[in-house]
Design a protein around this motif. Structure first.
Motif: not given
Length: 180
Positions: A119-121, A127, A130, A149, A151-152
């Motif tokens: 996911y990404s915020l 949401y 997740v 995420t 990104q991670s």
């Protein structure tokens, strides 16, 4: 799966698969071709340099946490009795790629990241699912991995490929550690 028309809403890229797209052709066959090409390249490089790299050429595949269900408590039952047919086909394709990639060692250094939901915020539509996975993982459901995420995950992949000591299956805990 018959759900392709909904992909525009759930896919990060907004892609819509055509009628000939299957998990087998998109995931398994594409990854098999990439693995074969990487193996050919690695063998050629080793011959030209007249040495073999102990770590092999890094090759990373993004699988799915659920591909590990056969190895976790209640996972086989969840897959057999609760998973829809499209998910079973998806997991079969992921497992086939994992098996081929793991068998490519030592020519390749297989790195298999197994995120659950990614996911990404900046995507509020994710949401609810997740959140459900966070709760399922927190209460100890052994077949529910915590989401990560994008990104991670991407950071972990880059770092894993850069570190000769990283190989094999990387679940959310390893993804977290690599992304720090």
């Amino acid at each position: 799966s018959g759900l392709g028309r909904f992909n525009i809403f759930v896919s990060g890229s907004g892609s819509v698969p055509d009628s000939n797209s299957t998990y087998d052709t998109i995931t398994r066959l594409t990854a098999f071709n990439a693995i074969e090409a990487a193996m050919d390249y690695a063998k050629k490089e080793q011959q030209e340099q007249e040495q073999s790299s102990s770590a092999g050429l890094a090759f990373c595949f993004t699988s799915a946490a659920e591909a590990g269900w056969p190895s976790v408590t209640l996972g086989p039952q969840v897959e057999q009795y609760l998973a829809p047919e499209w998910l079973k086909r998806y997991l079969a394709a992921k497992r086939a790629v994992e098996e081929k990639l793991l068998a490519s060692s030592p020519i390749l250094r297989p790195i298999i990241v197994r995120p659950s939901l990614i996911y990404s915020l900046d995507r509020p539509s994710s949401y609810v699912p997740v959140g459900a996975f966070f709760v399922g993982n927190k209460v100890g459901l052994p077949f529910v991995d915590r989401p990560v995420t994008v990104q991670s995950l991407s950071c972990a992949i880059v770092r894993a490929m850069d570190r000769d000591t990283v190989s094999g299956i990387q679940r959310y805990n390893e993804i977290d550690a690599l992304s720090q």
